[in-house]
Design a protein around this motif. Structure first.
Motif, PDB file in Angstrom:
ATOM      1  N   GLY A 346       0.786  -1.227   0.000  1.00 31.15           N
ATOM      2  CA  GLY A 346       0.000   0.000   0.000  1.00 31.15           C
ATOM      3  C   GLY A 346       0.820   1.279   0.000  1.00 31.15           C
ATOM      4  O   GLY A 346       0.261   2.369  -0.144  1.00 31.15           O
ATOM      5  N   SER A 347       2.133   1.180   0.162  1.00 32.08           N
ATOM      6  CA  SER A 347       2.974   2.373   0.128  1.00 32.08           C
ATOM      7  C   SER A 347       3.163   2.853  -1.303  1.00 32.08           C
ATOM      8  O   SER A 347       2.960   2.095  -2.261  1.00 32.08           O
ATOM      9  CB  SER A 347       4.334   2.087   0.775  1.00 32.08           C
ATOM     10  OG  SER A 347       5.018   1.074   0.047  1.00 32.08           O
ATOM     11  N   LEU A 348       3.572   4.112  -1.454  1.00 31.73           N
ATOM     12  CA  LEU A 348       3.807   4.668  -2.779  1.00 31.73           C
ATOM     13  C   LEU A 348       5.206   4.298  -3.254  1.00 31.73           C
ATOM     14  O   LEU A 348       6.180   4.395  -2.507  1.00 31.73           O
ATOM     15  CB  LEU A 348       3.647   6.193  -2.741  1.00 31.73           C
ATOM     16  CG  LEU A 348       2.265   6.705  -2.325  1.00 31.73           C
ATOM     17  CD1 LEU A 348       2.232   8.229  -2.342  1.00 31.73           C
ATOM     18  CD2 LEU A 348       1.176   6.139  -3.224  1.00 31.73           C
ATOM     19  N   ALA A 349       5.304   3.884  -4.493  1.00 29.52           N
ATOM     20  CA  ALA A 349       6.588   3.441  -5.044  1.00 29.52           C
ATOM     21  C   ALA A 349       7.511   4.628  -5.266  1.00 29.52           C
ATOM     22  O   ALA A 349       7.077   5.691  -5.734  1.00 29.52           O
ATOM     23  CB  ALA A 349       6.363   2.706  -6.359  1.00 29.52           C
ATOM     24  N   ASN A 350       8.777   4.452  -4.936  1.00 33.55           N
ATOM     25  CA  ASN A 350       9.767   5.500  -5.117  1.00 33.55           C
ATOM     26  C   ASN A 350      10.438   5.403  -6.482  1.00 33.55           C
ATOM     27  O   ASN A 350      10.548   4.331  -7.066  1.00 33.55           O
ATOM     28  CB  ASN A 350      10.841   5.432  -4.026  1.00 33.55           C
ATOM     29  CG  ASN A 350      10.314   5.876  -2.685  1.00 33.55           C
ATOM     30  OD1 ASN A 350       9.312   6.589  -2.595  1.00 33.55           O
ATOM     31  ND2 ASN A 350      10.964   5.460  -1.622  1.00 33.55           N
ATOM     32  N   PRO A 363      13.573  10.759  -2.333  1.00 35.93           N
ATOM     33  CA  PRO A 363      12.996  10.062  -3.495  1.00 35.93           C
ATOM     34  C   PRO A 363      11.750  10.749  -4.029  1.00 35.93           C
ATOM     35  O   PRO A 363      10.902  11.222  -3.264  1.00 35.93           O
ATOM     36  CB  PRO A 363      12.666   8.678  -2.938  1.00 35.93           C
ATOM     37  CG  PRO A 363      12.416   8.912  -1.477  1.00 35.93           C
ATOM     38  CD  PRO A 363      13.367  10.016  -1.074  1.00 35.93           C
ATOM     39  N   MET A 364      11.667  10.813  -5.347  1.00 40.41           N
ATOM     40  CA  MET A 364      10.405  11.129  -5.985  1.00 40.41           C
ATOM     41  C   MET A 364       9.562   9.862  -5.995  1.00 40.41           C
ATOM     42  O   MET A 364      10.042   8.792  -5.638  1.00 40.41           O
ATOM     43  CB  MET A 364      10.641  11.647  -7.408  1.00 40.41           C
ATOM     44  CG  MET A 364      11.278  13.023  -7.454  1.00 40.41           C
ATOM     45  SD  MET A 364      11.398  13.724  -9.122  1.00 40.41           S
ATOM     46  CE  MET A 364      12.943  13.006  -9.658  1.00 40.41           C
ATOM     47  N   HIS A 365       8.315   9.982  -6.421  1.00 36.03           N
ATOM     48  CA  HIS A 365       7.479   8.806  -6.560  1.00 36.03           C
ATOM     49  C   HIS A 365       7.486   8.343  -8.008  1.00 36.03           C
ATOM     50  O   HIS A 365       7.937   9.061  -8.909  1.00 36.03           O
ATOM     51  CB  HIS A 365       6.057   9.105  -6.087  1.00 36.03           C
ATOM     52  CG  HIS A 365       5.957   9.298  -4.607  1.00 36.03           C
ATOM     53  ND1 HIS A 365       4.998  10.082  -4.007  1.00 36.03           N
ATOM     54  CD2 HIS A 365       6.733   8.824  -3.594  1.00 36.03           C
ATOM     55  CE1 HIS A 365       5.166  10.074  -2.698  1.00 36.03           C
ATOM     56  NE2 HIS A 365       6.212   9.318  -2.421  1.00 36.03           N
ATOM     57  N   ALA A 366       6.986   7.141  -8.236  1.00 35.05           N
ATOM     58  CA  ALA A 366       7.012   6.542  -9.564  1.00 35.05           C
ATOM     59  C   ALA A 366       5.623   6.544 -10.174  1.00 35.05           C
ATOM     60  O   ALA A 366       4.632   6.199  -9.520  1.00 35.05           O
ATOM     61  CB  ALA A 366       7.545   5.113  -9.494  1.00 35.05           C
ATOM     62  N   LEU A 367       5.551   6.919 -11.434  1.00 33.42           N
ATOM     63  CA  LEU A 367       4.297   6.917 -12.171  1.00 33.42           C
ATOM     64  C   LEU A 367       3.821   5.485 -12.410  1.00 33.42           C
ATOM     65  O   LEU A 367       4.621   4.601 -12.738  1.00 33.42           O
ATOM     66  CB  LEU A 367       4.483   7.619 -13.512  1.00 33.42           C
ATOM     67  CG  LEU A 367       3.301   7.583 -14.490  1.00 33.42           C
ATOM     68  CD1 LEU A 367       2.165   8.462 -13.979  1.00 33.42           C
ATOM     69  CD2 LEU A 367       3.742   8.030 -15.874  1.00 33.42           C
ATOM     70  N   CYS A 368       2.539   5.258 -12.270  1.00 32.40           N
ATOM     71  CA  CYS A 368       1.964   3.980 -12.663  1.00 32.40           C
ATOM     72  C   CYS A 368       2.038   3.868 -14.181  1.00 32.40           C
ATOM     73  O   CYS A 368       1.578   4.757 -14.903  1.00 32.40           O
ATOM     74  CB  CYS A 368       0.515   3.881 -12.195  1.00 32.40           C
ATOM     75  SG  CYS A 368      -0.357   2.433 -12.822  1.00 32.40           S
TER      76      CYS A 368
END
Length: 848
Positions: A346-350, A363-368
C-alpha cells in the motif's frame, strides 16, 4: 533413435545427434554433434518418462510441483515447457534450468548490453549479479544466451521474458540458466524455452530472430519510417548532449563554477557544420527555446530533450529541491496524488532521488505505467507543439521495464504495464512523429522505440562508480576505471549479439556517462566498435570541453559514422573472429557491407596496459550480518575475492563470540580468501573479542596496536610491509569529541613512521566534519567521498546525519601523497552483504 532438427531458418542448422538424454538425478542433456549440454537442476526431480524424443520430469518447488517436458515443437525445434496447475500461487522465484553446465574450454555467451562472450574459467571477468531480469535492459537486454563449445554455439531463447531472468553462476566455472518469477503472484501460464545451435553466432541469432518474428514482436526501422518521416535521415546521426558548465552543479546542488563558459546554441551549431558534423541529434537536458529549436532544424539537425515520465515530483519535495529539478519535475504536481504506482503493502513506489542543499537524497514517486500514455498526451504533446522538437529521450521506462501497480484506482499487471508502455512509445513515434529514444532499451519494447542510449555500454557494474555525475566531463588516465578499460571495452569479451538480432530495428548508442569522448584515451577504440557494429557515436560534454576539444570530437565523428550511414536499415548477418586471439573481427550486413577491424594496436593503447600499483579495500562487514539479517561470512569473503586487493581492511569482526556461534572470524576469513589475517581486539564481547582486522597478500613485517578512546573503546591496527604501513580503525560512533581525541592519538602514532602510511576504515564522520578536518593536518583522503558508503539505519550512524552518507575512507599521509597516483577509486555496488558498502582505491607509486 530419431534426431531432433533445429529451426530450419538457422543458417548453419544442426541436428541433435543423440537427442535428449537424462541421468538418474533427473539432469537432462541435449546432444549436439557429440557434445552434451546438460541442464542442471537445484530442486528434487522425479523422472516420469525418458526417451530420445521426449523427457518428462516432475520438479518439486517451494510452491508445489512443476511439470517439465522436453520435446520437439511443431517446427522441429527442441523446446522446454514448464507448467503448473492454473491459478497455483507462486511466491518464490524458481530456477530451471538453473544453469547450463559448462566445462574448461567453453565460452559463456550473455546478453549484457550488446553482448559478452568470455571463457568460463577466466578470473578477469566475473558476474556482477546472480540474477539479471530480462525485463530490465540495464541487466540483460534480451532472453537469448548460451554456451560456445568446440566451435558450436548452443543457445537458449526464452519465449516470454517479462517474468524471467538470467540465473548466473558467479564463480568459476561461470555458467548461466533461467529463473522464473511469479506472474501476479501465480505461476500464471506455461513457461517455454527454445533451443538453437549453429557453428556461427550469426547462424543462431538468425534462428532466434525468426522465432521472434513469428511472435509478431519484430518491427524494423524501415517499417517504422513509413509512419515517421524523420527516420529516413537518421542513419549515422551522432547523439549530441551539450551541457552548460553549471548544469550538473545545479542538478546536484554543488558549488557553481565561475566564470562559466557561455552556452551559445547558434555558435556551437555553426561550428558543428563547419567541422563537417552534418548529421546531429542535438539533445538539451533542460530543453531548448522555440527559437533555438527552429534555428537548429534550419541547419538540418534533429532536436530533442530529456524526459522521465516515471519520476513523479510530489509536494513534499517543494522545500528541498533545486530549481533545475523543480522545472523538470513540478509539472506533475497537479497529478501527484493520483498517478503514483502503489506497492503491494500500500505504500507509494519511489523513483529517482534528488538532493537537497546538504546532499541528502529525497525520493520522488514513480508513475503507474498504466497512466503513461495519458501523461504523454497531457505533458509531452503540448511541449512538443510549443517548442517544435523532433525527438524525445524517454528515460528509465524501457530500460527499467514494466512494473506492477497495486493501486485500487489504477491497478495493472506486469503484462498490462508492458502494453501501456508500448502504447506510449508508439504514440510518440507514430502520432507525434518524434524520433523516440530510450535509456538502454530491451527487446520487450524494441518494436516501439527508435534508438537507445546505453546498450552499447555494458551494465553499470562495469562503468565508473556514480558515472552519471561525470557525464559532462572528459576524464583521463587514472580516472578511467580498470574494469571499464579491461572488461567493458575489451574486444576479447565484446560481441554484437544484440545487433545480430535487432540491428535493423533500433539504433544503439553508448551511455551518456560512457560517451564516445568521456574517456578521450578510449575514443579511437569506441569509434572502431561503431564502425564494426554499424552504430553512430554519442557525445556528452560541457561547453568548456567542447571549446577545448571540438576538432578531436569532429575527428571521432568522421571515423565512427560511416558504417551506420550505410547499414541502419539493414540486418547484421554475420560476426566472426579472424585471429586466434579474437582481436581481428569481421561483421557482415544483408546489404553487402563487410567491416573488418584489427584491434591489436587499439588494444595495446587503450586496454592491455594493466594499471601499476595495488588496490586497498575497506569494508565494515558488521560481523558478517547482511541486510537480510543472516550472518554469512562467506559473502564478505566473496567480495574480497572478487576485488582481489593487496590489502583488505575490515571492521566489526567477532572472534569466538556467542552471536557468531564461537567462530574465529579473522581466521575463517583468512582461510576463505587465502590472505594473511591480522586481528586487533578493541573490546571483550559475548565471551569473545570484537575489533578490526587486515587481510594482506603478504605477512606483515611488524604489527602495532593502539587503543583509542570511546564509550565503547576502539583500536588502531598498524601493519608494516616492505613498501608501506597500512592502518585500519573504526572510530567511535558516540560523539565527535571522542573521534577528535582519536585523531590526535593517530597523528602521534604515524608521524614518525619511515614509510608511506595508508589509513583506512569506518570513521563515522562525514567528509566536511571536524574529524576529517583534523585528519587533513596529516592525511590526504584518496577514496571517493561523493559515494554513499553506509545504508543502514540512521540510529546506527553519527547523530543528526542522513540514512545514506559517506563515512568510510582510505587516506595516505601528506608527506607521501604526492608520491602516488590514484588509478581507480569507487565503492562496490553491494547492499546485501553488510550495512556498509565496500570502498576501494587503486594507487600507483610514481617513479622518480
Amino acid at each position: 533413435m530419431r534426431g531432433i532438427a533445429f529451426n530450419a531458418l538457422v543458417f548453419v542448422a544442426m541436428s541433435l545427434s543423440g537427442a535428449f538424454v537424462v541421468d538418474d538425478a533427473g539432469v537432462v542433456g541435449v546432444s549436439v554433434e557429440g557434445q552434451v549440454f546438460r541442464a542442471r537442476v537445484d530442486a528434487p526431480v522425479k523422472v516420469k518418462a525418458a526417451g530420445p524424443d521426449r523427457v518428462e520430469l516432475e520438479l518439486s518447488t517451494s510452491d508445489g510441483l512443476v511439470s517439465a517436458v522436453w520435446s520437439t515443437a511443431s517446427d522441429g525445434a527442441p523446446e522446454l515447457v514448464l507448467s503448473a496447475p492454473p491459478g497455483r500461487a507462486m511466491k518464490a522465484v524458481f530456477p530451471y534450468p538453473a544453469r547450463w553446465e559448462t566445462q574448461a574450454g567453453d565460452d559463456v555467451v550473455l546478453p549484457f548490453g550488446e553482448g559478452m562472450s568470455y571463457p568460463v574459467d577466466d578470473p578477469a571477468v566475473v558476474f556482477q549479479q546472480a540474477r539479471a531480469p530480462f525485463s530490465n535492459g540495464m541487466s540483460a537486454s534480451m532472453g537469448f544466451f548460451g554456451v560456445r563449445r568446440g566451435g558450436v554455439y548452443f543457445m537458449t531463447g526464452v519465449e516470454r521474458t517479462l517474468d524471467a531472468g538470467l540465473n548466473c553462476r558467479t564463480n568459476i566455472p561461470y555458467a548461466a540458466g533461467v529463473y522464473w518469477r511469479p506472474s501476479n503472484g501465480t505461476w500464471g501460464y506455461d513457461r517455454r524455452l527454445r533451443l538453437f545451435a549453429g557453428r556461427s553466432l550469426g547462424a543462431v541469432a538468425a534462428g532466434y530472430r525468426a522465432w521472434r518474428e513469428g511472435q509478431g514482436r519484430v518491427r524494423t526501422l524501415a517499417e517504422k519510417a513509413k509512419e515517421n518521416p524523420h527516420l529516413k535521415d537518421f542513419a549515422g546521426t551522432a547523439d549530441f548532449w551539450i551541457w552548460d558548465d553549471n548544469n550538473q552543479n545545479r542538478l546536484y546542488n554543488w558549488p557553481r563554477t565561475e566564470p562559466p563558459a557561455d552556452l551559445d546554441v547558434r555558435r556551437i551549431a555553426r561550428e558543428l557544420k563547419e567541422l563537417g558534423m552534418d548529421r546531429v541529434l542535438w539533445n538539451a537536458f533542460e530543453g531548448l527555446s522555440p527559437a533555438d529549436c527552429a534555428f537548429l532544424k534550419e541547419q538540418g539537425f534533429l532536436t530533442g530533450t530529456y524526459d522521465c515520465l516515471r519520476d513523479v515530483f510530489h509536494p513534499g519535495l517543494l522545500s528541498v529541491t533545486s530549481p533545475s529539478n523543480f522545472v523538470r519535475a513540478a509539472r506533475f504536481l497537479p497529478f501527484a496524488d493520483t498517478v503514483t504506482r502503489v506497492n503491494p503493502d500500500g505504500s507509494l513506489a519511489n523513483a529517482w532521488s534528488i538532493p537537497d542543499k546538504s546532499g541528502k537524497m529525497h525520493p520522488m514517486h514513480a508513475l503507474c505505467d498504466a497512466l503513461s500514455l495519458d501523461m504523454c498526451r497531457k505533458l509531452v504533446a503540448p511541449e512538443v507543439a510549443r517548442v517544435g522538437y523532433t525527438s524525445r529521450l524517454m528515460d528509465v521506462q524501457a530500460g527499467g521495464g514494466p512494473a506492477v501497480c497495486h493501486s485500487k484506482i489504477h491497478p495493472c499487471t506486469g503484462a498490462e504495464a508492458l502494453e501501456a508502455l508500448r502504447a506510449e512509445h508508439r504514440y510518440l513515434g507514430d502520432e507525434l512523429d518524434l524520433v523516440v529514444g530510450v535509456e538502454v532499451g530491451s527487446e520487450l519494447l524494441v518494436d516501439a522505440y527508435h534508438y537507445a542510449e546505453g546498450l552499447t555500454s555494458l551494465p553499470h557494474p562495469f562503468r565508473k562508480e556514480l558515472c552519471w555525475r561525470y557525464k559532462d566531463q572528459a576524464l583521463y588516465g587514472d580516472e578511467i576505471p580498470e574494469r571499464t578499460r579491461t572488461i567493458m571495452h575489451n574486444p576479447k569479451y565484446r560481441i554484437p549479439l544484440w545487433e545480430l538480432v535487432y540491428h535493423d530495428c533500433a539504433v544503439n548508442y553508448y551511455y551518456w556517462a560512457d560517451s564516445s569522448f568521456m574517456y578521450p584515451q578510449l575514443t579511437p577504440l569506441k569509434d572502431a566498435y561503431c564502425r564494426l557494429y554499424g552504430l553512430p557515436p554519442i557525445y556528452s560534454m560541457n561547453i568548456s570541453t567542447w571549446n577545448r576539444h571540438k576538432r578531436e570530437v569532429a575527428e571521432s565523428y568522421h571515423r565512427a559514422t560511416g558504417t551506420a550511414r550505410r547499414t541502419m536499415f539493414s540486418r547484421m548477418t554475420g560476426f566472426e573472429y579472424l585471429s586466434p586471439d579474437r582481436l581481428v573481427q569481421r561483421t557482415t550486413f544483408a546489404n553487402g557491407v563487410t567491416v573488418t577491424e584489427d584491434f591489436h594496436a587499439l588494444y595495446d593503447a587503450c586496454v592491455a596496459r594493466a594499471p601499476a600499483g595495488f588496490k586497498i579495500l575497506s569494508f565494515n562487514i558488521c560481523h558478517g550480518k547482511g541486510m537480510d539479517g543472516k550472518v554469512d561470512l562467506a559473502r564478505a569473503a566473496a567480495v574480497v575475492n572478487r576485488e582481489r586487493p593487496r590489502f583488505a581492511a575490515l571492521q566489526e569482526l567477532d572472534r569466538r563470540t556467542e552471536r557468531v556461534q564461537g567462530v574465529d572470524q579473522p581466521a575463517e576469513l583468512g582461510r576463505l580468501t587465502g590472505m594473511a589475517p591480522t586481528f586487533a581486539r578493541a573490546i571483550d564481547f559475548q565471551g569473545g573479542e570484537y575489533g578490526v582486522m587486515l587481510l594482506s597478500r603478504e605477512t606483515p613485517r611488524s604489527v602495532r596496536k593502539l587503543p583509542l578512546p570511546g564509550r565503547e573503546p576502539r583500536i588502531l591496527l598498524l601493519a608494516e610491509f616492505a613498501d608501506c604501513w597500512v592502518g585500519c580503525t573504526h572510530l567511535s560512533v558516540a560523539a565527535a569529541e571522542e573521534r577528535e581525541a582519536s585523531v590526535r592519538l593517530i597523528a602521534e602514532a604515524v608521524k614518525d613512521l619511515d614509510k608511506p602510511v595508508f589509513l583506512t576504515g569506518d570513521w563515522n564522520s562525514l567528509p566536511d566534519s571536524s574529524v576529517l578536518k583534523g585528519l587533513d593536518a596529516f592525511l590526504h583522503v584518496v577514496s571517493e567521498t561523493r559515494a554513499r558508503t553506509y545504508h543502514g539505519h540512521p540510529a546506527n550512524g553519527p547523530s543528526g546525519t542522513a540514512s545514506d552518507f559517506c563515512i568510510d575512507y582510505v587516506a595516505v599521509d601528506n608527506a607521501h601523497a604526492a608520491s602516488y597516483r590514484v588509478l581507480e577509486r569507487g565503492t562496490v555496488q553491494d547492499r546485501t552483504t553488510s550495512d556498509h558498502a565496500p570502498i576501494y582505491v587503486t594507487v600507483e607509486p610514481l617513479r622518480e
